[in-house]
Design a protein around this motif. Structure first.
Motif, PDB file in Angstrom:
ATOM      1  N   LYS A   1      -6.014   2.918  -8.538  1.00  0.00           N
ATOM      2  CA  LYS A   1      -5.686   2.683  -7.126  1.00  0.00           C
ATOM      3  C   LYS A   1      -6.635   1.655  -6.515  1.00  0.00           C
ATOM      4  O   LYS A   1      -6.211   0.778  -5.756  1.00  0.00           O
ATOM      5  CB  LYS A   1      -5.749   3.988  -6.327  1.00  0.00           C
ATOM      6  N   CYS A   2      -7.914   1.777  -6.840  1.00  0.00           N
ATOM      7  CA  CYS A   2      -8.905   0.820  -6.335  1.00  0.00           C
ATOM      8  C   CYS A   2      -8.557  -0.598  -6.788  1.00  0.00           C
ATOM      9  O   CYS A   2      -8.599  -1.532  -5.994  1.00  0.00           O
ATOM     10  CB  CYS A   2     -10.310   1.177  -6.807  1.00  0.00           C
TER      11      CYS A   2
ATOM     12  N   GLU B   1      -4.456  -6.523  -4.089  1.00  0.00           N
ATOM     13  CA  GLU B   1      -3.713  -6.831  -2.859  1.00  0.00           C
ATOM     14  C   GLU B   1      -4.592  -7.613  -1.882  1.00  0.00           C
ATOM     15  O   GLU B   1      -4.156  -8.620  -1.310  1.00  0.00           O
ATOM     16  CB  GLU B   1      -3.225  -5.546  -2.191  1.00  0.00           C
ATOM     17  N   GLN B   2      -5.816  -7.139  -1.687  1.00  0.00           N
ATOM     18  CA  GLN B   2      -6.729  -7.811  -0.766  1.00  0.00           C
ATOM     19  C   GLN B   2      -7.074  -9.214  -1.257  1.00  0.00           C
ATOM     20  O   GLN B   2      -7.137 -10.158  -0.470  1.00  0.00           O
ATOM     21  CB  GLN B   2      -8.019  -6.991  -0.601  1.00  0.00           C
TER      22      GLN B   2
ATOM     23  N   ASP C   1      -7.943   7.188  -9.641  1.00  0.00           N
ATOM     24  CA  ASP C   1      -8.667   6.583  -8.516  1.00  0.00           C
ATOM     25  C   ASP C   1      -9.053   5.134  -8.815  1.00  0.00           C
ATOM     26  O   ASP C   1      -8.935   4.255  -7.959  1.00  0.00           O
ATOM     27  CB  ASP C   1      -9.922   7.385  -8.174  1.00  0.00           C
TER      28      ASP C   1
ATOM     29  N   ASP D   1      -5.670  -1.775  -7.691  1.00  0.00           N
ATOM     30  CA  ASP D   1      -4.458  -2.228  -7.003  1.00  0.00           C
ATOM     31  C   ASP D   1      -4.801  -2.702  -5.589  1.00  0.00           C
ATOM     32  O   ASP D   1      -4.305  -3.731  -5.132  1.00  0.00           O
ATOM     33  CB  ASP D   1      -3.410  -1.118  -6.957  1.00  0.00           C
ATOM     34  N   THR D   2      -5.652  -1.959  -4.906  1.00  0.00           N
ATOM     35  CA  THR D   2      -6.082  -2.325  -3.550  1.00  0.00           C
ATOM     36  C   THR D   2      -6.846  -3.640  -3.569  1.00  0.00           C
ATOM     37  O   THR D   2      -6.602  -4.530  -2.743  1.00  0.00           O
ATOM     38  CB  THR D   2      -6.963  -1.212  -2.941  1.00  0.00           C
TER      39      THR D   2
ATOM     40  N   HIS E   1     -15.879  -0.291  -3.285  1.00  0.00           N
ATOM     41  CA  HIS E   1     -15.305   0.640  -4.267  1.00  0.00           C
ATOM     42  C   HIS E   1     -16.241   0.894  -5.446  1.00  0.00           C
ATOM     43  O   HIS E   1     -15.837   1.519  -6.424  1.00  0.00           O
ATOM     44  CB  HIS E   1     -13.981   0.082  -4.804  1.00  0.00           C
TER      45      HIS E   1
END
Length: 137
Positions: free
Chosen positions: A44-45, A51-52, A41, A47-48, A25
Motif C-alpha cells: 500500500k505504501c 501515485e504521489q 502495508d 502504491d501511495t 513511510h
C-alpha cells in the motif's frame, strides 16, 4: 519475440523526489518481518508513493510502484557501498558524499552498521556530519 520497453534512467532530482516521498513511510518500508500484514502495508505504501511521485508531473515518465521500489533498494545498496568506500578513503575525500546517500543515511542511520557502538549512538544524536565521521573513521 517482443520484450518490455526499458524506461529511461532516473535523474538526480527524480531520485531525491523519491526519497522525499518515502520518508513518511520509512517505519513501514524498513520493517523486516515476513508477516502478511506487513507485506500488505508495504505494498500500500509503495502504491501511495507511486501515485504521489507520478502526480509531481513535469516531463518525467510515469513510474510503477515496482520500479520505484527497485530504485529505492538500489539507492540503499549504493549508499552502503559509498559509505564503506569512504571509510577506507584518504581523509580529504571522506566529506564528498552524494546527496542521495546523505539523505538515505539521515533516514536510516543504522544502514551501514546493524549494531552501532556506543560512540556511534552518541554521534547519531549530533547530526549528519558526526554520523558520517562515526562510519568513515
Amino acid at each position: 519475440m517482443v520484450g518490455k520497453a526499458r524506461s529511461s534512467n532516473f535523474t538526480l532530482s527524480e531520485k531525491l523526489d523519491l526519497l522525499k516521498l518515502v520518508r513518511p513511510h520509512i517505519r513501514i518500508l524498513e520493517e523486516h518481518t515476513n508477516k502478511h500484514a506487513v507485506i500488505v502495508d508495504k505494498n500500500k505504501c509503495w502504491d501511495t508513493v507511486a501515485e504521489q511521485y507520478n502526480a509531481l508531473g513535469g516531463d518525467r515518465p510515469l513510474r510503477t510502484a515496482q520500479g520505484l521500489r527497485t530504485l529505492y533498494k538500489r539507492l540503499k545498496e549504493s549508499a552502503k557501498q559509498e559509505v564503506m568506500q569512504r571509510r577506507h578513503a584518504q581523509p580529504e575525500y571522506r566529506a564528498s558524499i552524494s546527496e542521495p546517500t546523505r539523505r538515505i543515511m539521515e533516514m536510516i542511520p543504522h544502514l551501514v552498521s546493524s549494531n552501532p557502538s556506543a560512540t556511534c549512538r552518541l554521534h547519531l544524536q549530533s547530526g549528519w556530519s558526526a554520523l558520517l565521521q562515526c562510519y568513515v573513521v
